[in-house]
Write a protein that holds these residues in place. Structure first.
Motif, PDB file in Angstrom:
ATOM      1  N   GLU A  70      20.522  10.847 -14.944  1.00 37.40           N
ATOM      2  CA  GLU A  70      20.235  12.255 -14.656  1.00 37.40           C
ATOM      3  C   GLU A  70      20.411  13.134 -15.889  1.00 37.40           C
ATOM      4  O   GLU A  70      19.602  14.016 -16.155  1.00 37.40           O
ATOM      5  CB  GLU A  70      21.157  12.754 -13.534  1.00 37.40           C
ATOM      6  CG  GLU A  70      20.824  14.168 -13.094  1.00 37.40           C
ATOM      7  CD  GLU A  70      21.643  14.617 -11.900  1.00 37.40           C
ATOM      8  OE1 GLU A  70      21.676  15.822 -11.649  1.00 37.40           O
ATOM      9  OE2 GLU A  70      22.244  13.757 -11.232  1.00 37.40           O
ATOM     10  N   TYR A  71      21.491  12.880 -16.673  1.00 39.30           N
ATOM     11  CA  TYR A  71      21.798  13.743 -17.808  1.00 39.30           C
ATOM     12  C   TYR A  71      21.499  13.116 -19.166  1.00 39.30           C
ATOM     13  O   TYR A  71      21.530  13.789 -20.183  1.00 39.30           O
ATOM     14  CB  TYR A  71      23.271  14.164 -17.753  1.00 39.30           C
ATOM     15  CG  TYR A  71      23.582  14.979 -16.529  1.00 39.30           C
ATOM     16  CD1 TYR A  71      23.150  16.292 -16.421  1.00 39.30           C
ATOM     17  CD2 TYR A  71      24.285  14.427 -15.471  1.00 39.30           C
ATOM     18  CE1 TYR A  71      23.418  17.041 -15.290  1.00 39.30           C
ATOM     19  CE2 TYR A  71      24.566  15.164 -14.337  1.00 39.30           C
ATOM     20  CZ  TYR A  71      24.131  16.476 -14.254  1.00 39.30           C
ATOM     21  OH  TYR A  71      24.392  17.212 -13.131  1.00 39.30           O
ATOM     22  N   GLY A  72      21.247  11.802 -19.199  1.00 39.42           N
ATOM     23  CA  GLY A  72      20.917  11.136 -20.451  1.00 39.42           C
ATOM     24  C   GLY A  72      22.084  10.995 -21.401  1.00 39.42           C
ATOM     25  O   GLY A  72      21.892  10.800 -22.594  1.00 39.42           O
ATOM     26  N   ASP A  73      23.301  11.107 -20.891  1.00 37.69           N
ATOM     27  CA  ASP A  73      24.497  11.003 -21.728  1.00 37.69           C
ATOM     28  C   ASP A  73      25.199   9.680 -21.430  1.00 37.69           C
ATOM     29  O   ASP A  73      24.993   9.060 -20.391  1.00 37.69           O
ATOM     30  CB  ASP A  73      25.436  12.178 -21.422  1.00 37.69           C
ATOM     31  CG  ASP A  73      26.446  12.421 -22.520  1.00 37.69           C
ATOM     32  OD1 ASP A  73      26.379  11.745 -23.560  1.00 37.69           O
ATOM     33  OD2 ASP A  73      27.322  13.287 -22.338  1.00 37.69           O
ATOM     34  N   PHE A  74      26.043   9.267 -22.349  1.00 35.73           N
ATOM     35  CA  PHE A  74      26.786   8.034 -22.156  1.00 35.73           C
ATOM     36  C   PHE A  74      27.859   8.213 -21.088  1.00 35.73           C
ATOM     37  O   PHE A  74      28.574   9.211 -21.062  1.00 35.73           O
ATOM     38  CB  PHE A  74      27.444   7.574 -23.459  1.00 35.73           C
ATOM     39  CG  PHE A  74      26.441   7.110 -24.476  1.00 35.73           C
ATOM     40  CD1 PHE A  74      25.834   5.870 -24.352  1.00 35.73           C
ATOM     41  CD2 PHE A  74      26.081   7.915 -25.539  1.00 35.73           C
ATOM     42  CE1 PHE A  74      24.899   5.433 -25.279  1.00 35.73           C
ATOM     43  CE2 PHE A  74      25.154   7.492 -26.475  1.00 35.73           C
ATOM     44  CZ  PHE A  74      24.561   6.247 -26.338  1.00 35.73           C
ATOM     45  N   VAL A  75      27.972   7.244 -20.200  1.00 32.53           N
ATOM     46  CA  VAL A  75      28.954   7.289 -19.117  1.00 32.53           C
ATOM     47  C   VAL A  75      30.345   6.959 -19.656  1.00 32.53           C
ATOM     48  O   VAL A  75      31.332   7.589 -19.296  1.00 32.53           O
ATOM     49  CB  VAL A  75      28.556   6.313 -17.989  1.00 32.53           C
ATOM     50  CG1 VAL A  75      29.624   6.260 -16.918  1.00 32.53           C
ATOM     51  CG2 VAL A  75      27.221   6.727 -17.392  1.00 32.53           C
ATOM     52  N   LYS A  76      30.420   5.992 -20.542  1.00 28.21           N
ATOM     53  CA  LYS A  76      31.705   5.573 -21.115  1.00 28.21           C
ATOM     54  C   LYS A  76      31.979   6.401 -22.361  1.00 28.21           C
ATOM     55  O   LYS A  76      31.322   6.243 -23.381  1.00 28.21           O
ATOM     56  CB  LYS A  76      31.668   4.088 -21.466  1.00 28.21           C
ATOM     57  CG  LYS A  76      31.397   3.205 -20.276  1.00 28.21           C
ATOM     58  CD  LYS A  76      31.237   1.763 -20.705  1.00 28.21           C
ATOM     59  CE  LYS A  76      30.890   0.890 -19.524  1.00 28.21           C
ATOM     60  NZ  LYS A  76      30.677  -0.492 -19.901  1.00 28.21           N
ATOM     61  N   ARG A  77      32.981   7.262 -22.274  1.00 28.23           N
ATOM     62  CA  ARG A  77      33.239   8.174 -23.381  1.00 28.23           C
ATOM     63  C   ARG A  77      34.547   7.895 -24.112  1.00 28.23           C
ATOM     64  O   ARG A  77      34.922   8.623 -25.005  1.00 28.23           O
ATOM     65  CB  ARG A  77      33.255   9.600 -22.869  1.00 28.23           C
ATOM     66  CG  ARG A  77      31.913  10.046 -22.369  1.00 28.23           C
ATOM     67  CD  ARG A  77      31.891  11.537 -22.159  1.00 28.23           C
ATOM     68  NE  ARG A  77      30.544  11.937 -21.814  1.00 28.23           N
ATOM     69  CZ  ARG A  77      30.240  12.612 -20.733  1.00 28.23           C
ATOM     70  NH1 ARG A  77      31.167  12.975 -19.889  1.00 28.23           N
ATOM     71  NH2 ARG A  77      28.991  12.938 -20.501  1.00 28.23           N
ATOM     72  N   ASN A  78      35.266   6.846 -23.690  1.00 24.91           N
ATOM     73  CA  ASN A  78      36.525   6.546 -24.365  1.00 24.91           C
ATOM     74  C   ASN A  78      36.780   5.045 -24.321  1.00 24.91           C
ATOM     75  O   ASN A  78      36.077   4.302 -23.646  1.00 24.91           O
ATOM     76  CB  ASN A  78      37.686   7.319 -23.722  1.00 24.91           C
ATOM     77  CG  ASN A  78      37.812   7.020 -22.248  1.00 24.91           C
ATOM     78  OD1 ASN A  78      37.769   5.871 -21.823  1.00 24.91           O
ATOM     79  ND2 ASN A  78      37.958   8.074 -21.445  1.00 24.91           N
ATOM     80  N   LEU A  79      37.794   4.586 -25.035  1.00 25.11           N
ATOM     81  CA  LEU A  79      38.076   3.155 -25.109  1.00 25.11           C
ATOM     82  C   LEU A  79      38.746   2.613 -23.845  1.00 25.11           C
ATOM     83  O   LEU A  79      38.918   1.413 -23.713  1.00 25.11           O
ATOM     84  CB  LEU A  79      38.924   2.851 -26.336  1.00 25.11           C
ATOM     85  CG  LEU A  79      38.190   3.021 -27.669  1.00 25.11           C
ATOM     86  CD1 LEU A  79      39.122   2.727 -28.828  1.00 25.11           C
ATOM     87  CD2 LEU A  79      36.961   2.136 -27.745  1.00 25.11           C
ATOM     88  N   ALA A  80      39.106   3.482 -22.917  1.00 21.40           N
ATOM     89  CA  ALA A  80      39.685   3.004 -21.665  1.00 21.40           C
ATOM     90  C   ALA A  80      38.625   2.303 -20.815  1.00 21.40           C
ATOM     91  O   ALA A  80      38.925   1.365 -20.102  1.00 21.40           O
ATOM     92  CB  ALA A  80      40.303   4.163 -20.880  1.00 21.40           C
ATOM     93  N   SER A  81      37.383   2.756 -20.910  1.00 25.28           N
ATOM     94  CA  SER A  81      36.317   2.150 -20.111  1.00 25.28           C
ATOM     95  C   SER A  81      35.319   1.367 -20.957  1.00 25.28           C
ATOM     96  O   SER A  81      34.411   0.753 -20.420  1.00 25.28           O
ATOM     97  CB  SER A  81      35.584   3.232 -19.314  1.00 25.28           C
ATOM     98  OG  SER A  81      35.018   4.179 -20.186  1.00 25.28           O
TER      99      SER A  81
END
Length: 153
Positions: A70-81
């Motif tokens: 929907e937004y074209g952005d990355f879902v995983k934004r940190n090293l936790a995921s």
């Protein structure tokens, strides 16, 4: 600007074990052999080579980006995921170098080695999985669901 190429070269070999029930790929050994001109600091060069190979291991088995449709952005934004290799994932890694003397390289005779260990390692792991299973996977990472799907398909 020189009219000659200044590329470093490398060859990679991987040994893997593939669990055909779970689809899990475990890398047992990695070997990289590199020709990168004159090595100015062997200790840091070895670290650069092995670090690149470990990054290639992550590229091959765990690292994947998911885009929000929907937004074209990355879902995983940190090293936790975002899964990267940890100590338990890293097998015996060996980096060797071939002495190379090229008088056309300039006064130091050195070449860049920043990323030479990465892509070749991912390809070697993919080839080792193909050799172990007879199935060629052409999309990274080689996650258990993709391996099982290829084995069953």
């Amino acid at each position: 600007m020189s009219s000659r190429a200044r590329h470093a070269f490398g060859a990679h070999v991987a040994e893997v074990a593939v669990d055909t029930v779970t689809g899990e790929v475990r890398v047992r050994r990695l070997l990289g052999v590199f020709a990168a001109g004159r090595i100015l600091n062997p200790r840091t060069a070895r670290s650069q080579f092995t670090g690149g190979m470990i990054t290639g291991l992550g590229m091959a088995l765990t690292e994947g980006s998911t885009l929000d449709p929907e937004y074209g952005d990355f879902v995983k934004r940190n090293l936790a995921s975002y899964h990267v290799p940890v100590h338990a994932d890293v097998p015996a890694v060996e980096a060797r170098r071939i002495e190379e003397d090229d008088p056309c390289l300039g006064p130091t005779g050195s070449k860049g080695i920043g990323e030479i260990g990465i892509v070749g390692t991912a390809a070697a792991i993919g080839n080792a999985v193909h050799h172990a299973t007879g199935v060629r996977l052409r999309r990274l990472p080689l996650t258990p669901d993709r391996v099982l799907g290829a084995l069953q398909g």
